[in-house]
Design an enzyme around this catalytic site. Structure first.
Site, PDB file in Angstrom:
ATOM      1  N   HIS A   7      40.647  38.571  38.195  1.00 31.13           N
ATOM      2  CA  HIS A   7      42.020  39.433  38.020  1.00 31.13           C
ATOM      3  C   HIS A   7      43.177  39.058  39.092  1.00 31.13           C
ATOM      4  CE1 HIS A   7      40.707  42.153  34.787  1.00 31.13           C
ATOM      5  NE2 HIS A   7      39.461  41.683  35.559  1.00 31.13           N
TER       6      HIS A   7
ATOM      7  N   ASP B 207      50.896  37.961  43.161  1.00 28.82           N
ATOM      8  CA  ASP B 207      50.240  39.169  42.073  1.00 28.82           C
ATOM      9  C   ASP B 207      49.517  38.330  41.118  1.00 28.82           C
ATOM     10  OD1 ASP B 207      49.413  41.615  41.445  1.00 28.82           O
ATOM     11  OD2 ASP B 207      51.330  42.641  41.387  1.00 28.82           O
TER      12      ASP B 207
HETATM   13  P1  ADQ Z   1      46.473  46.092  40.753  1.00 30.78           P
HETATM   14  O1  ADQ Z   1      46.713  45.273  41.897  1.00 30.78           O
HETATM   15  O2  ADQ Z   1      45.675  47.317  40.973  1.00 30.78           O
HETATM   16  O3  ADQ Z   1      45.621  45.347  39.779  1.00 30.78           O
HETATM   17  P2  ADQ Z   1      48.773  46.355  38.492  1.00 30.78           P
HETATM   18  O4  ADQ Z   1      48.405  45.184  37.704  1.00 30.78           O
HETATM   19  O5  ADQ Z   1      50.186  46.497  38.906  1.00 30.78           O
HETATM   20  O6  ADQ Z   1      48.006  46.169  40.117  1.00 30.78           O
HETATM   21  O7  ADQ Z   1      48.089  47.802  38.344  1.00 30.78           O
HETATM   22  C1  ADQ Z   1      48.521  49.147  38.693  1.00 30.78           C
HETATM   23  C2  ADQ Z   1      48.101  49.984  37.843  1.00 30.78           C
HETATM   24  O8  ADQ Z   1      48.140  51.468  38.552  1.00 30.78           O
HETATM   25  C3  ADQ Z   1      49.151  50.255  36.501  1.00 30.78           C
HETATM   26  O9  ADQ Z   1      48.182  50.684  35.483  1.00 30.78           O
HETATM   27  C4  ADQ Z   1      50.126  51.502  37.335  1.00 30.78           C
HETATM   28  O10 ADQ Z   1      50.472  52.077  36.230  1.00 30.78           O
HETATM   29  C5  ADQ Z   1      49.238  52.217  37.975  1.00 30.78           C
HETATM   30  N1  ADQ Z   1      49.920  52.731  39.168  1.00 30.78           N
HETATM   31  C6  ADQ Z   1      50.448  52.126  40.431  1.00 30.78           C
HETATM   32  N2  ADQ Z   1      51.077  52.789  41.263  1.00 30.78           N
HETATM   33  C7  ADQ Z   1      51.066  53.930  40.844  1.00 30.78           C
HETATM   34  C8  ADQ Z   1      51.483  55.237  41.177  1.00 30.78           C
HETATM   35  N3  ADQ Z   1      52.200  55.477  42.295  1.00 30.78           N
HETATM   36  N4  ADQ Z   1      51.250  56.408  40.549  1.00 30.78           N
HETATM   37  C9  ADQ Z   1      50.331  56.286  39.161  1.00 30.78           C
HETATM   38  N5  ADQ Z   1      49.918  55.155  38.923  1.00 30.78           N
HETATM   39  C10 ADQ Z   1      50.360  53.984  39.470  1.00 30.78           C
HETATM   40  C11 ADQ Z   1      44.612  44.147  39.699  1.00 30.78           C
HETATM   41  C12 ADQ Z   1      45.584  42.403  40.101  1.00 30.78           C
HETATM   42  C13 ADQ Z   1      46.766  42.557  39.068  1.00 30.78           C
HETATM   43  C14 ADQ Z   1      46.297  42.600  37.777  1.00 30.78           C
HETATM   44  C15 ADQ Z   1      45.430  43.621  37.549  1.00 30.78           C
HETATM   45  C16 ADQ Z   1      44.651  43.633  35.962  1.00 30.78           C
HETATM   46  O11 ADQ Z   1      46.121  42.572  41.659  1.00 30.78           O
HETATM   47  O12 ADQ Z   1      47.581  41.324  39.392  1.00 30.78           O
HETATM   48  O13 ADQ Z   1      47.525  42.596  37.039  1.00 30.78           O
HETATM   49  O14 ADQ Z   1      44.450  43.768  38.522  1.00 30.78           O
HETATM   50  O15 ADQ Z   1      43.941  42.122  35.949  1.00 30.78           O
END
Ligand code: ADQ
Length: 469
Positions: free
Chosen positions: A165, A371
């Site tokens: 991921h 990312d």
């Molecule tokens: P993450 O690094 O966790 O995932 P991301 O893909 O942006 O990052 O997902 C974050 C999730 O958390 C989103 O669904 C978002 O809505 C939620 N979120 C973030 N901040 C929030 C807040 N303050 N309050 C509520 N909800 C919040 C890892 C990898 C990414 C990849 C994913 C999936 O780092 O690059 O996209 O896995 O493969």
């Protein structure tokens, strides 16, 4: 039909000890969010860590176990020492920063390797005990790089998939890793290894050539008795709940509150509090906008929401203070008695508020320094059924490979990003509409269901039947 066995460090639910009783609640983070809605005709089994459960009293443990079983999950327990050395140490203190090119936070000595191996072996044990002929195994992410080969040794006929991921970096960085051979060999036990982008897949192939001397034929490789294929599967979201935001009265009401009388334009950032997400440079880019385009003072504000994450890892607590200080300085320098430029929330926000922030944003800032994909960018796009709002997106997010109609920025160029913010704030309505329509088409076309389907289909594909040799 066999079942789909999903294996990830974290279960899609976390066990937490509340003041009165223990709760089993959805886990935070992108991976959990993406896989929670997964459907597989033969059924799914989840294997993973339910979070720190040390404080759960024995009297409540039975209830927790029953709940986990009802949810189709099999917990793998970690000791406190493993949480420190496997999870916070090797996985999140070494692999995470290295794979994100953030070498500055790496410790001088690589520790936790024994625990990394031991935890991978415990996961292998759990998978083997659940496995039945015909099941398909899908292993996720950097915590479990050794698992595919451990499983291959024990279940030579099983279909084993692995998906990373996070980014897979250039082989120059992989070459610096002690235990690089074991880690690369660990991944090679899979039938299919999947990445978000072509670039990550390319890096993986060259790392295996460099570290293990492997020879690829296009995207496949023959290994003792099985064929390995590398594939590109850009993860996405379940679009429907985000599109439905448009007609949810609670979201609508909150959106109206955030927009106020419309006198101020709204920039929004939503992230896990992680040094890869580019929050300090984003704040500096906003400051640059206010310095270089003074006409925006009093007319634009930034709401930055950062959900606390990995608080046990030293680099994260240091990083938190850096952001606190920057927000304080920018607000101190620019605020007036009637206006505060940055509103900073160090907390998770409930779904309706997240949706309202996406709906209310004039400009959404997704500017990680690196990312794997970034689901926030896709969630924002999916909520904008009004075909408005501008997405400012880092070139270094995997999402940039697909979301080419976003305003792409180099987050390391702080003043340049500030200028792009000015451009986003002054973009004509027609251009906003054209860009957003094109972005939404991409996200609707390839949603999380297509993603799982494509990966599992590739894993089941007859073209992989090379094991008889
Ligand atoms: P993450 O690094 O966790 O995932 P991301 O893909 O942006 O990052 O997902 C974050 C999730 O958390 C989103 O669904 C978002 O809505 C939620 N979120 C973030 N901040 C929030 C807040 N303050 N309050 C509520 N909800 C919040 C890892 C990898 C990414 C990849 C994913 C999936 O780092 O690059 O996209 O896995 O493969």
């Amino acid at each position: 039909m066999g079942r789909l066995i999903l294996v990830a460090n974290r279960l899609p639910v976390t066990v937490t000890r509340g003041p009165e009783m223990t709760h089993v609640s959805p886990s935070p983070g992108g991976l959990a969010a993406a896989l929670r809605g997964l459907r597989y005709p033969g059924g799914t089994v989840w294997i993973g860590w339910p979070g720190p459960v040390q404080g759960v009293p024995a009297s409540e443990w039975l209830h927790v176990e029953t709940r986990l079983r009802e949810l189709g999950t099999v917990p793998v327990m970690l000791t406190a020492r493993e949480v420190t050395r496997f999870y916070e140490g090797f996985a999140n203190g070494i692999l995470w920063p290295l794979f994100h090119y953030v070498t500055g936070v790496l410790p001088l000595r690589v520790e936790g390797w024994e625990e990394y191996q031991a935890v991978n072996a415990r996961f292998a044990e759990a998978v083997v005990s659940q496995y039945r002929a015909g099941d398909v195994i899908w292993v996720h992410d950097y915590h479990l790089l050794l698992l595919p080969s451990m499983l291959r040794a024990r279940l030579p006929d099983a279909r084993i998939g692995f998906f990373l991921h996070i980014p897979f970096p250039t082989s120059e960085l992989i070459a610096t890793l002690p235990h690089r051979e074991e880690l690369m060999r660990g991944m090679m036990g899979a039938d299919v290894v999947g990445f978000h982008t072509m670039q990550y897949a390319r890096h993986f192939r060259s790392a295996t050539e460099r570290v293990l001397g492997e020879i690829w034929h296009g995207d496949t490789l023959e290994r003792a008795g099985h064929r390995l294929r590398v594939g590109v599967f850009p993860i996405s979201i379940d679009v429907e709940p985000f599109e439905a935001a448009a007609t949810d009265p609670q979201v609508e009401q909150e959106t109206a509150l955030l927009r106020g009388d419309g006198a101020e334009r709204l920039l929004v950032g939503i992230d896990r509090l992680d040094y890869t997400k580019g929050i300090p440079r984003r704040l500096l880019a906003f400051e640059s906008l206010l310095r270089r385009h003074a006409e925006w003072r009093g007319r634009v504000r930034l709401i930055q929401v950062a959900v606390p994450s990995r608080t046990g890892v030293t680099a994260y607590s240091k990083f938190r203070h850096e952001i606190d200080a920057l927000v304080g300085r920018i607000n101190g320098d620019f605020a007036t008695p009637h206006w505060t430029p940055v509103r900073y929330l160090h907390q998770s926000v409930p779904m309706y508020q997240l949706l309202a922030l996406y709906r209310a944003a004039d400009v959404m800032l997704v500017t990680p320094v690196r990312d794997g994909m970034n689901l926030v960018a896709k969630e924002f796009v999916a909520t904008r059924s009004d075909d408005d709002g501008v997405l400012v997106l880092s070139e270094f997010a995997g999402a940039a490979a697909e979301l080419t109609a976003a305003v792409l920025v180099n987050p390391y160029d702080v003043d340049g990003t500030g200028e792009r913010l000015h451009g986003a704030l002054t973009m004509p309505r027609e251009e906003r509409r054209t860009r957003m329509k094109s972005l939404r088409a991409v996200v609707r076309e390839y949603d999380v269901h297509r993603w799982t389907h494509d990966f599992v289909d590739t894993l089941l594909s007859p073209a992989l039947e090379a094991r008889e040799t």
